[in-house]
Motif scaffolding. Sequence first.
Motif, PDB file in Angstrom:
ATOM      1  N   LEU A  36      11.728  13.453   3.727  1.00 34.59           N
ATOM      2  CA  LEU A  36      11.719  12.956   2.352  1.00 34.59           C
ATOM      3  C   LEU A  36      10.501  13.501   1.620  1.00 34.59           C
ATOM      4  O   LEU A  36       9.456  13.729   2.222  1.00 34.59           O
ATOM      5  CB  LEU A  36      11.695  11.427   2.327  1.00 34.59           C
ATOM      6  N   SER A  37      10.647  13.677   0.326  1.00 34.54           N
ATOM      7  CA  SER A  37       9.562  14.169  -0.507  1.00 34.54           C
ATOM      8  C   SER A  37       9.221  13.122  -1.559  1.00 34.54           C
ATOM      9  O   SER A  37      10.107  12.685  -2.305  1.00 34.54           O
ATOM     10  CB  SER A  37       9.994  15.476  -1.191  1.00 34.54           C
ATOM     11  N   MET A  38       7.957  12.754  -1.622  1.00 35.60           N
ATOM     12  CA  MET A  38       7.517  11.790  -2.634  1.00 35.60           C
ATOM     13  C   MET A  38       7.825  12.325  -4.039  1.00 35.60           C
ATOM     14  O   MET A  38       8.302  11.588  -4.897  1.00 35.60           O
ATOM     15  CB  MET A  38       6.027  11.508  -2.478  1.00 35.60           C
ATOM     16  N   ALA A  39       7.580  13.598  -4.280  1.00 33.07           N
ATOM     17  CA  ALA A  39       7.823  14.194  -5.596  1.00 33.07           C
ATOM     18  C   ALA A  39       9.309  14.148  -5.949  1.00 33.07           C
ATOM     19  O   ALA A  39       9.675  13.791  -7.074  1.00 33.07           O
ATOM     20  CB  ALA A  39       7.310  15.632  -5.631  1.00 33.07           C
ATOM     21  N   VAL A  68       0.846  -1.184   0.000  1.00 29.55           N
ATOM     22  CA  VAL A  68       0.000   0.000   0.000  1.00 29.55           C
ATOM     23  C   VAL A  68       0.889   1.246   0.000  1.00 29.55           C
ATOM     24  O   VAL A  68       0.675   2.184  -0.755  1.00 29.55           O
ATOM     25  CB  VAL A  68      -0.927   0.017   1.234  1.00 29.55           C
ATOM     26  N   PHE A  69       1.907   1.214   0.863  1.00 36.06           N
ATOM     27  CA  PHE A  69       2.848   2.312   0.993  1.00 36.06           C
ATOM     28  C   PHE A  69       4.190   1.903   0.395  1.00 36.06           C
ATOM     29  O   PHE A  69       4.424   0.732   0.109  1.00 36.06           O
ATOM     30  CB  PHE A  69       2.994   2.710   2.466  1.00 36.06           C
ATOM     31  N   SER A  70       5.072   2.859   0.241  1.00 36.32           N
ATOM     32  CA  SER A  70       6.345   2.636  -0.451  1.00 36.32           C
ATOM     33  C   SER A  70       7.527   2.636   0.507  1.00 36.32           C
ATOM     34  O   SER A  70       7.576   3.424   1.448  1.00 36.32           O
ATOM     35  CB  SER A  70       6.580   3.755  -1.473  1.00 36.32           C
ATOM     36  N   MET A  71       8.498   1.775   0.200  1.00 33.60           N
ATOM     37  CA  MET A  71       9.798   1.863   0.845  1.00 33.60           C
ATOM     38  C   MET A  71      10.545   2.960   0.090  1.00 33.60           C
ATOM     39  O   MET A  71      10.631   2.919  -1.138  1.00 33.60           O
ATOM     40  CB  MET A  71      10.531   0.516   0.760  1.00 33.60           C
ATOM     41  N   LEU A  72      11.077   3.935   0.812  1.00 34.86           N
ATOM     42  CA  LEU A  72      11.684   5.100   0.174  1.00 34.86           C
ATOM     43  C   LEU A  72      13.204   5.087   0.234  1.00 34.86           C
ATOM     44  O   LEU A  72      13.862   5.575  -0.693  1.00 34.86           O
ATOM     45  CB  LEU A  72      11.144   6.379   0.814  1.00 34.86           C
ATOM     46  N   THR A  73      13.769   4.572   1.302  1.00 36.34           N
ATOM     47  CA  THR A  73      15.224   4.471   1.426  1.00 36.34           C
ATOM     48  C   THR A  73      15.582   3.176   2.126  1.00 36.34           C
ATOM     49  O   THR A  73      14.820   2.663   2.949  1.00 36.34           O
ATOM     50  CB  THR A  73      15.846   5.646   2.220  1.00 36.34           C
ATOM     51  N   ILE A  74      16.757   2.671   1.790  1.00 42.00           N
ATOM     52  CA  ILE A  74      17.344   1.515   2.467  1.00 42.00           C
ATOM     53  C   ILE A  74      18.740   1.932   2.905  1.00 42.00           C
ATOM     54  O   ILE A  74      19.506   2.485   2.108  1.00 42.00           O
ATOM     55  CB  ILE A  74      17.504   0.295   1.542  1.00 42.00           C
ATOM     56  N   LYS A 105      12.200   5.239  -6.001  1.00 45.26           N
ATOM     57  CA  LYS A 105      10.957   5.825  -6.485  1.00 45.26           C
ATOM     58  C   LYS A 105       9.788   5.164  -5.739  1.00 45.26           C
ATOM     59  O   LYS A 105       9.793   3.951  -5.538  1.00 45.26           O
ATOM     60  CB  LYS A 105      10.779   5.572  -7.985  1.00 45.26           C
ATOM     61  N   PRO A 106       8.800   5.933  -5.329  1.00 47.94           N
ATOM     62  CA  PRO A 106       7.626   5.338  -4.683  1.00 47.94           C
ATOM     63  C   PRO A 106       6.867   4.427  -5.657  1.00 47.94           C
ATOM     64  O   PRO A 106       6.864   4.673  -6.864  1.00 47.94           O
ATOM     65  CB  PRO A 106       6.767   6.546  -4.310  1.00 47.94           C
ATOM     66  N   ILE A 107       6.233   3.395  -5.112  1.00 47.24           N
ATOM     67  CA  ILE A 107       5.429   2.489  -5.946  1.00 47.24           C
ATOM     68  C   ILE A 107       3.959   2.877  -5.932  1.00 47.24           C
ATOM     69  O   ILE A 107       3.160   2.292  -6.654  1.00 47.24           O
ATOM     70  CB  ILE A 107       5.599   1.009  -5.531  1.00 47.24           C
ATOM     71  N   PHE A 134       0.668   7.961   1.202  1.00 47.33           N
ATOM     72  CA  PHE A 134       1.640   8.280   2.240  1.00 47.33           C
ATOM     73  C   PHE A 134       0.929   8.754   3.496  1.00 47.33           C
ATOM     74  O   PHE A 134      -0.179   9.277   3.447  1.00 47.33           O
ATOM     75  CB  PHE A 134       2.656   9.331   1.764  1.00 47.33           C
ATOM     76  N   ASP A 135       1.594   8.540   4.594  1.00 47.35           N
ATOM     77  CA  ASP A 135       1.165   9.060   5.889  1.00 47.35           C
ATOM     78  C   ASP A 135       2.015  10.309   6.121  1.00 47.35           C
ATOM     79  O   ASP A 135       3.242  10.217   6.154  1.00 47.35           O
ATOM     80  CB  ASP A 135       1.433   8.014   6.971  1.00 47.35           C
ATOM     81  N   PRO A 136       1.398  11.482   6.253  1.00 45.80           N
ATOM     82  CA  PRO A 136       2.179  12.715   6.432  1.00 45.80           C
ATOM     83  C   PRO A 136       3.199  12.631   7.569  1.00 45.80           C
ATOM     84  O   PRO A 136       4.299  13.162   7.460  1.00 45.80           O
ATOM     85  CB  PRO A 136       1.120  13.781   6.706  1.00 45.80           C
ATOM     86  N   LYS A 137       2.852  11.945   8.648  1.00 48.34           N
ATOM     87  CA  LYS A 137       3.781  11.820   9.777  1.00 48.34           C
ATOM     88  C   LYS A 137       5.023  11.010   9.393  1.00 48.34           C
ATOM     89  O   LYS A 137       6.121  11.291   9.878  1.00 48.34           O
ATOM     90  CB  LYS A 137       3.086  11.195  10.983  1.00 48.34           C
ATOM     91  N   ALA A 138       4.853  10.008   8.533  1.00 50.71           N
ATOM     92  CA  ALA A 138       6.006   9.204   8.094  1.00 50.71           C
ATOM     93  C   ALA A 138       6.988  10.059   7.311  1.00 50.71           C
ATOM     94  O   ALA A 138       8.202   9.915   7.464  1.00 50.71           O
ATOM     95  CB  ALA A 138       5.538   8.012   7.254  1.00 50.71           C
ATOM     96  N   LEU A 139       6.473  10.927   6.465  1.00 49.93           N
ATOM     97  CA  LEU A 139       7.358  11.782   5.675  1.00 49.93           C
ATOM     98  C   LEU A 139       7.933  12.915   6.513  1.00 49.93           C
ATOM     99  O   LEU A 139       9.081  13.341   6.300  1.00 49.93           O
ATOM    100  CB  LEU A 139       6.618  12.340   4.466  1.00 49.93           C
ATOM    101  N   GLU A 140       7.170  13.390   7.475  1.00 48.26           N
ATOM    102  CA  GLU A 140       7.629  14.501   8.321  1.00 48.26           C
ATOM    103  C   GLU A 140       8.904  14.145   9.085  1.00 48.26           C
ATOM    104  O   GLU A 140       9.823  14.944   9.163  1.00 48.26           O
ATOM    105  CB  GLU A 140       6.514  14.871   9.300  1.00 48.26           C
ATOM    106  N   VAL A 141       8.978  12.936   9.622  1.00 48.14           N
ATOM    107  CA  VAL A 141      10.147  12.569  10.428  1.00 48.14           C
ATOM    108  C   VAL A 141      11.393  12.344   9.572  1.00 48.14           C
ATOM    109  O   VAL A 141      12.504  12.419  10.077  1.00 48.14           O
ATOM    110  CB  VAL A 141       9.897  11.331  11.322  1.00 48.14           C
ATOM    111  N   THR A 142      11.208  12.083   8.286  1.00 49.29           N
ATOM    112  CA  THR A 142      12.358  11.782   7.426  1.00 49.29           C
ATOM    113  C   THR A 142      12.800  12.950   6.567  1.00 49.29           C
ATOM    114  O   THR A 142      13.882  12.913   6.000  1.00 49.29           O
ATOM    115  CB  THR A 142      12.025  10.618   6.475  1.00 49.29           C
TER     116      THR A 142
END
Length: 184
Positions: free
Chosen positions: A61-64, A22-28, A45-47, A51-59
């Motif tokens: 990272l930008s989906m775009a 459902v959600f994407s792995m963004l970094t390894i 690249k996201p699949i 996204f959950d805004p809180k997940a991106l906020e802590v990292t």
Amino acid sequence: MTGNQEVFISVDIEASGPVPGVFSMLTIGACQAFRPEITFKCEMKPISDAFDPKALEVTDLSMADLKQRGLDPRAAMTAFADWLSSVKGPDETLVFVGFNAPFDWSFVNYYFHRYLGENPFGFTALDIKALYMGATGCTWRDTRSSKIAAHLSPSGSGTHDALQDAQYQAELFRLTWGVVGKRK
């Protein structure tokens, strides 16, 4: 120190939400747990657009941005598999090590199977939180990273950068491994 047949690999990922598919792995980020200077890192690249805004906020990272600069997931997982092959001898077994390993392993397992058809780690992972709980006899609540850090006094800290977190986890693993060794 680590056994003749095992190579412990500390892995951390950052994701756009709580579940793979459902959600994407963004970094390894990954490193050898007992040789943390040997590393792997990639952005993907996201699949999906989920996204959950809180997940991106802590990292931060930008989906775009990741849609533009990230590796295609198949290329990323191929690169990770190639790196894993390069750090493992012919008679050695890779052991996935993570802090809250079920979360990180679920994404890594999903992506390896979806894009490469197999997971070089197999179907198991070693969770530092569970290892620490067993080594110290503490409660599950006391396996939070802040509680473990207060007890073990690592030199590093978590940052939500996948590679830095993998290296920090490796330090927690080594310190916990030392506690286990003292109990023998």
